[in-house]
Motif scaffolding. Structure first.
Motif, PDB file in Angstrom:
ATOM      1  N   ILE A 171      -6.226  -1.777   4.057  1.00 36.55           N
ATOM      2  CA  ILE A 171      -6.780  -0.686   3.248  1.00 36.55           C
ATOM      3  C   ILE A 171      -7.460   0.371   4.106  1.00 36.55           C
ATOM      4  CG2 ILE A 171      -8.513  -0.129   1.486  1.00 36.55           C
ATOM      5  CD1 ILE A 171      -7.922  -2.853   0.236  1.00 36.55           C
ATOM      6  N   LEU A 172      -8.150  -0.057   5.173  1.00 33.37           N
ATOM      7  CA  LEU A 172      -8.877   0.897   6.011  1.00 33.37           C
ATOM      8  C   LEU A 172      -7.965   1.978   6.596  1.00 33.37           C
ATOM      9  CD1 LEU A 172     -11.398  -1.393   7.946  1.00 33.37           C
ATOM     10  CD2 LEU A 172     -11.933   0.333   6.212  1.00 33.37           C
ATOM     11  N   GLY A 231     -13.724   2.154  -3.206  1.00 27.77           N
ATOM     12  CA  GLY A 231     -13.533   1.443  -4.468  1.00 27.77           C
ATOM     13  C   GLY A 231     -12.570   0.284  -4.323  1.00 27.77           C
ATOM     14  N   ALA A 232     -11.478   0.501  -3.576  1.00 25.67           N
ATOM     15  CA  ALA A 232     -10.483  -0.551  -3.363  1.00 25.67           C
ATOM     16  C   ALA A 232     -11.080  -1.723  -2.589  1.00 25.67           C
ATOM     17  CB  ALA A 232      -9.282   0.017  -2.614  1.00 25.67           C
ATOM     18  N   VAL A 262      -7.589 -13.961   4.000  1.00 24.21           N
ATOM     19  CA  VAL A 262      -7.179 -13.140   2.861  1.00 24.21           C
ATOM     20  C   VAL A 262      -7.935 -11.822   2.846  1.00 24.21           C
ATOM     21  CG1 VAL A 262      -7.208 -12.962   0.350  1.00 24.21           C
ATOM     22  CG2 VAL A 262      -6.481 -15.082   1.422  1.00 24.21           C
ATOM     23  N   LEU A 263      -9.263 -11.890   2.982  1.00 25.39           N
ATOM     24  CA  LEU A 263     -10.074 -10.676   2.894  1.00 25.39           C
ATOM     25  C   LEU A 263      -9.886  -9.772   4.106  1.00 25.39           C
ATOM     26  CD1 LEU A 263     -12.103  -9.150   1.211  1.00 25.39           C
ATOM     27  CD2 LEU A 263     -13.943 -10.339   2.403  1.00 25.39           C
ATOM     28  N   THR A 264      -9.864 -10.341   5.304  1.00 23.80           N
ATOM     29  CA  THR A 264      -9.729  -9.500   6.504  1.00 23.80           C
ATOM     30  C   THR A 264      -8.383  -8.790   6.551  1.00 23.80           C
ATOM     31  OG1 THR A 264      -9.059 -11.474   7.763  1.00 23.80           O
ATOM     32  CG2 THR A 264     -11.355 -10.805   7.914  1.00 23.80           C
ATOM     33  N   ALA A 311       0.824  -1.214   0.000  1.00 21.84           N
ATOM     34  CA  ALA A 311       0.000   0.000   0.000  1.00 21.84           C
ATOM     35  C   ALA A 311       0.855   1.259   0.000  1.00 21.84           C
ATOM     36  CB  ALA A 311      -0.926   0.002   1.215  1.00 21.84           C
ATOM     37  N   VAL A 312       2.093   1.150   0.478  1.00 19.08           N
ATOM     38  CA  VAL A 312       2.983   2.311   0.475  1.00 19.08           C
ATOM     39  C   VAL A 312       3.226   2.786  -0.958  1.00 19.08           C
ATOM     40  CG1 VAL A 312       5.316   3.122   1.012  1.00 19.08           C
ATOM     41  CG2 VAL A 312       4.085   1.710   2.658  1.00 19.08           C
TER      42      VAL A 312
END
Length: 348
Positions: free
Chosen positions: A249-250, A125-126, A241-243, A94-95
């Motif tokens: 992202i949050l 969106g992400a 994977v999702l968590t 994410a960086v």
């Protein structure tokens, strides 16, 4: 595909994400357009990191981390390690997103007080894109095992490409996404508050703010293509994977404002990310021959990223050297780019 995600766990997680986004939107609406200070960004970054580790601690306990049953305890430990490793990898990737966002904001001269709103929509969106791609990826892996080899080869290729692109100055002017947008959308010559569309000389046009959000959406798709295979190399459990992706992202918006002023200090980070991607891709390619323990993956990831960040501080970038983002966007002279952007707008 085996997963620790029960209907109750999925429901609680979805409810948490909805509440978190609602609180964020409420706070943003109440504050209005304003420039985010380093202090505010630091506080929110620490809050999101703390929330992420509270979640994994709770998950570890829920799965039986304190159980006297060795098998249950082993499962809880494994899932907690998978989450932390996936979270760190996604946070590190994410960086690079942040550096690209910074280049876009610089190119379009987005006022500081509007950047928070743009990032908020970009994060939503992400989240949606990651959820869809993770579910599709999980289904593909469960149906076709050879997909793991395709993901692995792709990550090795991406890592090598990122290594060679690090340190080079990208060129936003030749970016196909921006060129397509400028040819097909009428863009106003200036901003109209936080509006996405405005009227100029009686003609309805998109503001530069709308164009930035559109390009950030494209960036989200491109980076998701890299990060989704990376997390599947760590674990194939859809819930983990999702968590791990969502929690990484949050906290992206707060991390942006925290790192935006110091992006040049971590000019070697892209090299570290390249090494991590090659390592993860190799791990995927060897999965049927030798399964690298998750603890080793976590230790290697932390060691490489920490080393490149420390070396970046110890050996500062030379004046004029790129921060090393491997994505083809550029944060050149704001005034020069703003002028070209306005000329393109008038042509449309």
């Amino acid at each position: 595909m085996i997963s620790v995600g029960t209907p109750m766990l999925w429901s609680l997680f979805v409810a948490f994400v909805v509440v978190a986004l609602a609180v964020d939107f409420f706070a943003m609406a109440r504050q209005g357009a304003h420039t985010v200070s380093i202090r505010e960004a630091t506080i929110w970054s620490l809050i999101w990191i703390a929330v992420s580790f509270v979640f994994v601690a709770w998950l570890w306990w829920y799965l039986g981390g304190l159980s006297g049953d060795p098998a249950t305890k082993t499962l809880a430990n494994a899932k907690a390690l998978e989450f932390v490793t996936g979270y760190l990898v996604e946070k590190a990737l994410a960086v690079d997103n942040i550096f690209v966002f910074l280049m876009l904001f610089t190119y379009f001269g987005v006022p500081a007080q509007f950047q928070k709103r743009v990032l908020m929509y970009g994060i939503i969106g992400a989240l949606l894109l990651r959820a869809i791609m993770i579910l599709v990826g999980a289904w593909l892996i469960s149906q076709f095992h050879f997909v793991m080899y395709i993901f692995g080869a792709f990550l090795v290729f991406t890592g090598i490409k990122m290594w060679w692109a690090s340190g080079e100055e990208p060129d936003l002017e030749s970016n196909p996404a921006l060129n397509w947008v400028s040819r097909h959308i009428r863009i106003s010559s200036g901003y109209d508050g936080e509006k996405f569309f405005t009227y100029q000389n009686g003609i309805r046009m998109a503001t530069p703010l709308f164009v930035v959000i559109l390009l950030i959406g494209i960036v989200d798709v491109i980076f998701a293509v890299d990060s989704i295979p990376a997390i599947f190399a760590i674990t194939t459990d859809p819930f983990i994977v999702l968590t791990s992706n969502v929690f990484a992202i949050l906290g992206l918006r707060a991390m942006f404002f925290l790192l935006a002023s110091m992006h040049d200090k971590f000019h070697l980070l892209s090299y570290g990310l390249a090494i991590v991607l090659v390592f993860i891709g190799t791990k995927m390619l060897l999965i049927d021959l030798y399964k690298i323990p998750i603890g080793i993956s976590l230790g290697f990831t932390v060691l490489v990223l920490a080393a490149t960040m420390i070396l970046s501080v110890k050996f500062p970038a030379k004046e004029g050297e790129s921060s090393g983002s491997a994505f083809p966007f550029d944060g050149k002279s704001e005034g020069k780019n703003e002028g070209k952007k306005k000329e393109s707008s008038r042509d449309n």
